[in-house]
Design a protein around this motif. Structure first.
Motif, PDB file in Angstrom:
ATOM      1  N   UNK A 225       0.897  -1.169   0.134  1.00 24.75           N
ATOM      2  CA  UNK A 225       0.096   0.122   0.072  1.00 24.75           C
ATOM      3  C   UNK A 225       0.784   1.202  -0.259  1.00 24.75           C
ATOM      4  N   UNK A 226       0.470   2.181  -0.931  1.00 24.10           N
ATOM      5  CA  UNK A 226       1.383   3.443  -0.861  1.00 24.10           C
ATOM      6  C   UNK A 226       0.561   4.682  -0.853  1.00 24.10           C
ATOM      7  N   UNK A 227       1.069   5.819  -0.291  1.00 26.97           N
ATOM      8  CA  UNK A 227       0.301   6.690  -0.400  1.00 26.97           C
ATOM      9  C   UNK A 227       0.973   7.885  -1.297  1.00 26.97           C
ATOM     10  N   UNK A 228       0.140   8.334  -2.100  1.00 32.02           N
ATOM     11  CA  UNK A 228       0.743   9.413  -3.002  1.00 32.02           C
ATOM     12  C   UNK A 228       0.510  10.812  -2.607  1.00 32.02           C
ATOM     13  N   UNK A 229       1.390  11.574  -2.048  1.00 40.71           N
ATOM     14  CA  UNK A 229       1.138  12.839  -1.291  1.00 40.71           C
ATOM     15  C   UNK A 229       1.378  13.976  -2.206  1.00 40.71           C
ATOM     16  N   UNK A 230       2.204  13.897  -3.104  1.00 41.08           N
ATOM     17  CA  UNK A 230       2.126  15.345  -3.887  1.00 41.08           C
ATOM     18  C   UNK A 230       1.065  15.002  -5.244  1.00 41.08           C
TER      19      UNK A 230
ATOM     20  N   UNK B  33       5.458   4.122   1.089  1.00 40.90           N
ATOM     21  CA  UNK B  33       4.909   2.870   1.197  1.00 40.90           C
ATOM     22  C   UNK B  33       4.351   2.866   2.632  1.00 40.90           C
ATOM     23  N   UNK B  34       3.190   2.660   2.866  1.00 39.70           N
ATOM     24  CA  UNK B  34       2.390   2.917   4.105  1.00 39.70           C
ATOM     25  C   UNK B  34       2.247   1.363   4.782  1.00 39.70           C
ATOM     26  N   UNK B  35       2.112   0.341   4.052  1.00 42.02           N
ATOM     27  CA  UNK B  35       2.039  -1.031   4.933  1.00 42.02           C
ATOM     28  C   UNK B  35       2.191  -2.203   3.610  1.00 42.02           C
ATOM     29  N   UNK B  36       2.493  -3.283   4.229  1.00 36.97           N
ATOM     30  CA  UNK B  36       2.783  -4.390   3.214  1.00 36.97           C
ATOM     31  C   UNK B  36       1.939  -5.571   3.950  1.00 36.97           C
ATOM     32  N   UNK B  37       0.778  -5.522   4.114  1.00 35.23           N
ATOM     33  CA  UNK B  37      -0.021  -6.711   4.688  1.00 35.23           C
ATOM     34  C   UNK B  37       0.143  -7.939   3.790  1.00 35.23           C
ATOM     35  N   UNK B  38      -0.092  -9.089   4.328  1.00 32.82           N
ATOM     36  CA  UNK B  38      -0.347 -10.458   3.541  1.00 32.82           C
ATOM     37  C   UNK B  38      -1.173 -11.281   4.197  1.00 32.82           C
ATOM     38  N   UNK B  39      -1.633 -12.204   3.672  1.00 33.82           N
ATOM     39  CA  UNK B  39      -2.466 -13.537   4.407  1.00 33.82           C
ATOM     40  C   UNK B  39      -2.658 -14.363   3.266  1.00 33.82           C
ATOM     41  N   UNK B  40      -2.883 -15.506   4.025  1.00 30.18           N
ATOM     42  CA  UNK B  40      -3.028 -16.839   3.276  1.00 30.18           C
ATOM     43  C   UNK B  40      -4.434 -17.348   3.762  1.00 30.18           C
ATOM     44  N   UNK B  41      -5.229 -17.722   2.385  1.00 34.10           N
ATOM     45  CA  UNK B  41      -6.340 -17.881   2.225  1.00 34.10           C
ATOM     46  C   UNK B  41      -6.767 -19.354   1.814  1.00 34.10           C
ATOM     47  N   UNK B  42      -7.751 -19.889   2.171  1.00 38.07           N
ATOM     48  CA  UNK B  42      -8.286 -21.147   1.384  1.00 38.07           C
ATOM     49  C   UNK B  42      -9.091 -20.643   0.398  1.00 38.07           C
TER      50      UNK B  42
ATOM     51  N   UNK C 160       0.477 -15.125 -12.876  1.00 34.92           N
ATOM     52  CA  UNK C 160       1.678 -14.228 -12.769  1.00 34.92           C
ATOM     53  C   UNK C 160       1.434 -12.890 -12.795  1.00 34.92           C
ATOM     54  N   UNK C 161       0.071 -12.257 -12.867  1.00 37.50           N
ATOM     55  CA  UNK C 161      -0.322 -11.027 -12.773  1.00 37.50           C
ATOM     56  C   UNK C 161      -0.367 -10.376 -11.458  1.00 37.50           C
ATOM     57  N   UNK C 162      -0.406  -9.263 -11.222  1.00 38.79           N
ATOM     58  CA  UNK C 162      -0.854  -8.471 -10.056  1.00 38.79           C
ATOM     59  C   UNK C 162      -2.025  -7.404 -10.636  1.00 38.79           C
ATOM     60  N   UNK C 163      -2.649  -7.006  -9.457  1.00 35.99           N
ATOM     61  CA  UNK C 163      -3.588  -5.980  -9.659  1.00 35.99           C
ATOM     62  C   UNK C 163      -3.557  -4.976  -9.002  1.00 35.99           C
TER      63      UNK C 163
ATOM     64  N   UNK D 277      -7.025  16.367  -2.415  1.00 31.21           N
ATOM     65  CA  UNK D 277      -7.353  15.163  -3.060  1.00 31.21           C
ATOM     66  C   UNK D 277      -6.320  14.311  -2.730  1.00 31.21           C
ATOM     67  N   UNK D 278      -6.374  13.022  -2.194  1.00 27.72           N
ATOM     68  CA  UNK D 278      -5.330  12.303  -1.879  1.00 27.72           C
ATOM     69  C   UNK D 278      -5.395  10.996  -2.686  1.00 27.72           C
ATOM     70  N   UNK D 279      -4.425  10.254  -2.618  1.00 25.24           N
ATOM     71  CA  UNK D 279      -4.497   9.062  -3.421  1.00 25.24           C
ATOM     72  C   UNK D 279      -3.706   7.858  -2.593  1.00 25.24           C
ATOM     73  N   UNK D 280      -4.038   6.661  -2.865  1.00 30.52           N
ATOM     74  CA  UNK D 280      -3.896   5.342  -2.076  1.00 30.52           C
ATOM     75  C   UNK D 280      -3.681   4.563  -3.403  1.00 30.52           C
ATOM     76  N   UNK D 281      -2.293   3.821  -3.489  1.00 30.15           N
ATOM     77  CA  UNK D 281      -2.206   2.799  -4.343  1.00 30.15           C
ATOM     78  C   UNK D 281      -1.957   1.529  -3.589  1.00 30.15           C
ATOM     79  N   UNK D 282      -2.772   0.452  -4.145  1.00 29.47           N
ATOM     80  CA  UNK D 282      -2.855  -0.757  -3.575  1.00 29.47           C
ATOM     81  C   UNK D 282      -2.407  -1.953  -4.551  1.00 29.47           C
ATOM     82  N   UNK D 283      -1.466  -2.693  -4.431  1.00 32.62           N
ATOM     83  CA  UNK D 283      -0.857  -3.500  -5.313  1.00 32.62           C
ATOM     84  C   UNK D 283      -1.085  -4.912  -4.767  1.00 32.62           C
ATOM     85  N   UNK D 284      -1.787  -5.812  -5.441  1.00 31.52           N
ATOM     86  CA  UNK D 284      -2.211  -7.177  -4.621  1.00 31.52           C
ATOM     87  C   UNK D 284      -1.636  -8.285  -5.855  1.00 31.52           C
TER      88      UNK D 284
END
Lengths: 296, 180
Positions: A139-144, A194-203, A259-262, A281-288
């Motif tokens: 997760x990224x914050x775009x400040x400018x 970069x704000x955070x880098x959480x991860x998880x394992x799911x069924x 192999x792709x990301x979103x 206006x703020x902006x958050x980018x989330x790469x999964x």
């Protein structure tokens, strides 16, 4: 005679209008009750020490050893002084350990939802079956200003498709090389943090939920994810749901190659409510990124 | 719905915004259910108010795997049933016929009644309570017959029969009104 469906529709669609003034009063009552309940932790939600001890095999064994030590100690009370001293030591050590365990239990903070597979009531925790999907999120914050980002998207030929309006969100599928270049950009570019880098394992087929930004703030953002793996083995179906403050939206189905990301871009409009910080206006980018671990 | 699960998760961690969102999302549905079951507007309003307050007092009881709307609808139905048992029997004729339906004349009311709502609730009031509950919980609450049967402690067949008879009677009542 009207058909049944008409009657059902009439029941379903009957309008209910409410008084805005009473609405606010009731909502205030409800929120006050929530605040009050936070202050007064009900007895039922306090940890039941005995239940916690008996739930875990190790602590149950420790408790049994402790009880036996007590019994042995009592039976040796009329024996030699050394035996009495030894028993007292065993008992004291056991008591100290138990006290520490109980103190730890009492002071333990409520655990955040962990990255484990959610277990439905009545389900065997050990009987987890199906593919497992590891999701890593950055997760990224775009400040400018977002000009640099816009140029990057243009240069790379990344077209963002609209995903939701509240918060205003768009997304794009990124091939592996574009994902790498995006991460390089975020490392170098000023104004992107970069704000955070959480991860998880799911069924497969079960949802996982993670907080991704602003934990504890009114406009905290959370992401829920459900993944299923089609038979072709080369793709993965993802469902996303974002919740930010009081808004939320879902992307019910998105098929990507394994192999792709979103990449999501969330535009936040209501950043400034106070006099000190005017709105902007703020902006958050989330790469999964996901990785499938097939069932053994 | 994933959004509901997120809301439950956030509410369980004490988030007021999530509670406000649940309130906004389901208040109209619950008011519709309560007013259909109870007939008396003031009782219906009190019950929905109490359900939300109760939810906010013990969010830890919510289960992540459950259906939030069905849970809230069941809470409303249980409270209406309790209220009826406590002797506050609804009197269908007494409530709205004397109540003007404009917002201005109902300054303290939460539900602003429309002609349509009045007509439907008057028709509902002519059904036996068990049939009314089956119809409202299934159609307005979106609950499955199995869940209704469980909450009423009867068999699914019984609930389905009640639903069918209820809908039939409702149709004849509403058709009768149209003919007049």
């Amino acid at each position: 005679m009207r058909p049944m469906e008409d009657i059902k529709k009439q029941i379903e669609s009957v309008p209910v209008n409410t008084s805005a003034k009473r609405d606010k009063q009731v909502l205030d009552d409800v929120l006050n009750a929530l605040e009050q309940s936070k202050k007064e932790l009900p007895a039922s939600s306090r940890p039941n020490i005995w239940r916690i001890i008996m739930k875990n095999n190790i602590t149950r064994l420790a408790a049994a050893v402790f009880v036996i030590a007590m019994l042995v100690g009592v039976s040796q009370l009329d024996g030699a002084r050394a035996a009495l001293a030894g028993t007292a030591r065993v008992v004291a050590t056991g008591l100290a350990g138990l006290k520490e365990f109980i103190r730890d239990m009492r002071t333990r903070e409520p655990q955040p939802p962990s990255a484990v597979v959610p277990v439905q009531p009545g389900e065997q925790q050990t009987a987890a079956q199906g593919n497992r999907i590891f999701a890593s999120v950055q997760v990224f914050s775009v400040q400018s200003g977002q000009d640099g980002l816009r140029k990057f998207f243009e240069t790379e030929g990344i077209e963002l498709a609209p995903a939701g309006s509240s918060p205003n969100t768009s997304y794009a599928r990124l091939a592996p090389e574009k994902t790498e270049r995006f991460i390089e950009l975020t490392d170098k570019a000023e104004g992107i943090e970069r704000m955070s880098s959480p991860s998880l394992m799911i069924l497969e087929g079960q949802e996982g939920v993670m907080g991704i930004a602003g934990a504890g703030e009114p406009d905290a953002t959370a992401l829920a994810l459900v993944a299923t793996v089609p038979d072709d083995g080369d793709s993965i179906d993802l469902s996303f749901s974002f919740l930010q403050g009081r808004s939320g939206f879902e992307i019910p189905s998105l098929r990507i190659n394994t192999d792709e990301a979103v990449l999501f871009q969330l535009i936040t409009l209501d950043k400034g409510n106070s006099q000190d910080s005017p709105g902007g206006q703020g902006c958050i980018l989330v790469l999964v990124k996901t990785k499938v671990f097939p069932q053994n | 719905m994933i959004e509901d699960k997120l809301l439950i998760w956030k509410l369980k961690s004490g988030d007021g915004a999530a509670l406000a969102r649940i309130y906004e999302k389901y208040k109209n549905d619950l008011l519709r259910i309560a007013s259909g079951l109870s007939s008396r507007t003031s009782v219906a309003e009190d019950i929905v108010h109490d359900v939300f307050v109760s939810l906010s007092q013990s969010p830890e009881q919510l289960k992540l795997g459950g259906n939030l709307k069905a849970y809230l609808a069941t809470c409303v139905a249980n409270r209406v049933r309790n209220s009826n048992r406590a002797g506050q029997r609804e009197q269908a004729a007494s409530f709205d016929e004397n109540e003007p339906v404009t917002a201005d004349s109902q300054p303290d009311r939460w539900i602003i009644r429309s002609e349509e709502l009045n007509r439907l609730n008057n028709a509902m009031a002519q059904l036996p309570y068990s049939q009314r509950e089956a119809v409202i919980l299934h159609v307005q609450g979106g609950m499955k017959f199995r869940a209704i049967a469980k909450s009423q402690n009867v068999s699914i067949n019984t609930v389905q029969s009640r639903y069918r008879y209820g809908l039939d009677k409702l149709r004849s009542v509403l058709d009768g009104e149209v003919k007049k």
